[in-house]
Design an enzyme around this catalytic site. Structure first.
Site, PDB file in Angstrom:
ATOM      1  N   SER A  97       0.811  -1.222   0.000  1.00  0.00           N
ATOM      2  CA  SER A  97       0.000   0.000   0.000  1.00  0.00           C
ATOM      3  C   SER A  97       0.848   1.276   0.000  1.00  0.00           C
ATOM      4  CB  SER A  97      -0.956   0.001   1.191  1.00  0.00           C
ATOM      5  OG  SER A  97      -1.923  -1.009   1.026  1.00  0.00           O
ATOM      6  N   LYS A 156      -9.672  -5.645  10.623  1.00  0.00           N
ATOM      7  CA  LYS A 156     -10.769  -5.019   9.867  1.00  0.00           C
ATOM      8  C   LYS A 156     -12.083  -4.971  10.656  1.00  0.00           C
ATOM      9  CE  LYS A 156      -8.841  -5.849   5.320  1.00  0.00           C
ATOM     10  NZ  LYS A 156      -9.028  -6.276   3.934  1.00  0.00           N
ATOM     11  N   ASP A 163     -12.874  -2.762  -0.125  1.00  0.00           N
ATOM     12  CA  ASP A 163     -12.586  -4.091  -0.688  1.00  0.00           C
ATOM     13  C   ASP A 163     -13.740  -4.546  -1.583  1.00  0.00           C
ATOM     14  OD1 ASP A 163     -10.100  -4.489   0.564  1.00  0.00           O
ATOM     15  OD2 ASP A 163     -11.068  -5.234   2.389  1.00  0.00           O
ATOM     16  N   GLY A 166     -12.014 -15.910   6.097  1.00  0.00           N
ATOM     17  CA  GLY A 166     -11.157 -14.969   6.830  1.00  0.00           C
ATOM     18  C   GLY A 166     -11.617 -13.532   6.657  1.00  0.00           C
ATOM     19  N   TYR A 202      -1.833 -12.019  -4.642  1.00  0.00           N
ATOM     20  CA  TYR A 202      -1.167 -11.508  -5.850  1.00  0.00           C
ATOM     21  C   TYR A 202       0.356 -11.609  -5.768  1.00  0.00           C
ATOM     22  CZ  TYR A 202      -0.982  -7.372  -2.872  1.00  0.00           C
ATOM     23  OH  TYR A 202      -0.779  -6.515  -1.817  1.00  0.00           O
TER      24      TYR A 202
HETATM   25  P1  ATR Z   1      -8.133 -14.249   9.720  1.00  0.00           P
HETATM   26  O1  ATR Z   1      -8.633 -15.673   9.810  1.00  0.00           O
HETATM   27  O2  ATR Z   1      -7.408 -13.775  10.954  1.00  0.00           O
HETATM   28  O3  ATR Z   1      -9.131 -13.280   9.206  1.00  0.00           O
HETATM   29  P2  ATR Z   1      -7.048 -14.368   7.129  1.00  0.00           P
HETATM   30  O4  ATR Z   1      -5.639 -14.379   6.607  1.00  0.00           O
HETATM   31  O5  ATR Z   1      -7.974 -13.357   6.615  1.00  0.00           O
HETATM   32  O6  ATR Z   1      -6.938 -14.291   8.682  1.00  0.00           O
HETATM   33  O7  ATR Z   1      -7.717 -15.778   6.886  1.00  0.00           O
HETATM   34  C1  ATR Z   1      -7.000 -16.915   6.808  1.00  0.00           C
HETATM   35  C2  ATR Z   1      -7.876 -17.958   6.112  1.00  0.00           C
HETATM   36  O8  ATR Z   1      -7.034 -18.963   5.548  1.00  0.00           O
HETATM   37  C3  ATR Z   1      -8.840 -18.642   7.027  1.00  0.00           C
HETATM   38  O9  ATR Z   1     -10.001 -18.955   6.302  1.00  0.00           O
HETATM   39  C4  ATR Z   1      -8.051 -19.909   7.412  1.00  0.00           C
HETATM   40  O10 ATR Z   1      -8.828 -20.982   7.839  1.00  0.00           O
HETATM   41  P3  ATR Z   1      -9.179 -21.170   9.397  1.00  0.00           P
HETATM   42  O11 ATR Z   1     -10.295 -20.227   9.687  1.00  0.00           O
HETATM   43  O12 ATR Z   1      -9.563 -22.586   9.536  1.00  0.00           O
HETATM   44  O13 ATR Z   1      -7.924 -20.817  10.160  1.00  0.00           O
HETATM   45  C5  ATR Z   1      -7.422 -20.235   6.102  1.00  0.00           C
HETATM   46  N1  ATR Z   1      -6.250 -21.083   6.184  1.00  0.00           N
HETATM   47  C6  ATR Z   1      -4.994 -20.714   6.498  1.00  0.00           C
HETATM   48  N2  ATR Z   1      -4.154 -21.777   6.455  1.00  0.00           N
HETATM   49  C7  ATR Z   1      -4.902 -22.841   6.097  1.00  0.00           C
HETATM   50  C8  ATR Z   1      -4.636 -24.235   5.872  1.00  0.00           C
HETATM   51  N3  ATR Z   1      -3.402 -24.719   5.987  1.00  0.00           N
HETATM   52  N4  ATR Z   1      -5.656 -25.036   5.504  1.00  0.00           N
HETATM   53  C9  ATR Z   1      -6.900 -24.555   5.380  1.00  0.00           C
HETATM   54  N5  ATR Z   1      -7.232 -23.250   5.576  1.00  0.00           N
HETATM   55  C10 ATR Z   1      -6.250 -22.411   5.930  1.00  0.00           C
END
Ligand code: ATR
Length: 266
Positions: free
Chosen positions: A19, A68, A104, A130, A214
């Site tokens: 950003s 957020k 977004d 997420g 990206y």
């Molecule tokens: P946040 O969950 O804090 O909002 P994010 O980066 O926006 O963070 O979201 C991460 C996403 O990637 C989530 O949907 C997460 O799944 P979980 O809610 O089960 O944690 C998903 N994610 C990250 N690593 C993963 C993995 N190895 N397998 C499946 N899902 C994964």
């Protein structure tokens, strides 16, 4: 002397945020006396950083993962989009109050238009529940998707989204519904060898695979999709358009998105 205006992106982690690069480029191009910086902080610091917007020490803030939603209690007002998604990525100060908005949503919609894809009547499958997922769902609804299905490793988080979007279909992680477009909103793919387990051969071809990531430019998710004859797109234009919308709110000016700007993000 004119006081230099100050803008910030806050998150944790924040090191890799592009950003500042994008906003500072547009500020310079438009001869605006301002600086855009990044700041890593903890949840306990949110209240005091937003009070600096009220005191006009900071003129605008972009919010990224994982804050957020967490910034909401400290803001005076939310735009309808921020309210409906419980997600704020842009903060500004107007008529004595701090306002939280969500760019977004428009960022995703404009990116889909840029990709020349028509969402209306399409079945969409979202991977991940997420931080960015509610904005994408809101945007897909606005573009008249016929059915939205979501799957998250932690199913409870997908179910929580039903509180905001009651028509959402939730399925178990690892299950694949029939779809026209699939969107990766998980963080799987940020590391170069990260790979989502999908049976590409049974999915077939001529679907649209969209990855919010990206960097890397092409995740394994997109690489494989392409091999099987699908249309693909990464999250670069969504990122640029969400920034463009925030810039326009803060500076009352629409900066140019040209090849040079797009190259900044590659
Ligand atoms: P946040 O969950 O804090 O909002 P994010 O980066 O926006 O963070 O979201 C991460 C996403 O990637 C989530 O949907 C997460 O799944 P979980 O809610 O089960 O944690 C998903 N994610 C990250 N690593 C993963 C993995 N190895 N397998 C499946 N899902 C994964």
């Amino acid at each position: 002397m004119i006081k230099m205006k100050k803008y910030l992106v806050i998150g944790n982690p924040i090191k890799h945020s592009l950003s500042p690069k994008l906003h500072n480029y547009w500020l310079k191009e438009n001869n605006i006396e301002a600086i855009y910086d990044k700041k890593k902080l903890d949840e306990k610091d949110l209240q005091s950083i937003i009070s600096e917007v009220k005191e006009e020490k900071i003129n605008g803030i972009n919010v990224t993962v994982p804050f957020k939603k967490a910034v909401i209690p400290f803001l005076d007002e939310l735009s309808p989009e921020a309210k409906d998604t419980q997600s704020v990525n842009t903060i500004y100060f107007q008529n004595g109050i701090t306002i939280g908005h969500n760019t977004d949503i428009a960022g995703f919609e404009l990116a889909i238009k840029y990709a020349k894809y028509d969402i209306s009547g399409k079945k969409i499958f979202i991977l991940g529940a997420g931080g960015v997922s509610p904005s994408i769902i809101y945007s897909l609804k606005k573009m008249k998707a016929s059915k939205i299905t979501i799957s998250n490793r932690t199913k409870e988080k997908a179910e929580n989204l039903k509180g905001l979007f009651k028509e959402l279909n939730i399925i178990d992680w690892g299950t694949i519904p029939s779809f026209d477009m699939i969107i990766n909103t998980t963080s799987i793919g940020l590391k170069k060898d990260d790979c989502i387990n999908l049976d590409y051969s049974s999915i077939g071809s001529n679907k649209f695979f969209y990855d919010v990531i990206y960097n890397p430019t092409e995740t394994i998710f997109l690489k494989k999709a392409k091999l099987f004859g699908n249309k693909t797109e990464n999250g670069k234009m969504m990122f640029i358009y969400q920034a463009h919308q925030a810039f326009t709110i803060w500076h009352k000016l629409m900066p140019i998105i040209d090849d040079e700007v797009i190259k900044l993000i590659e």
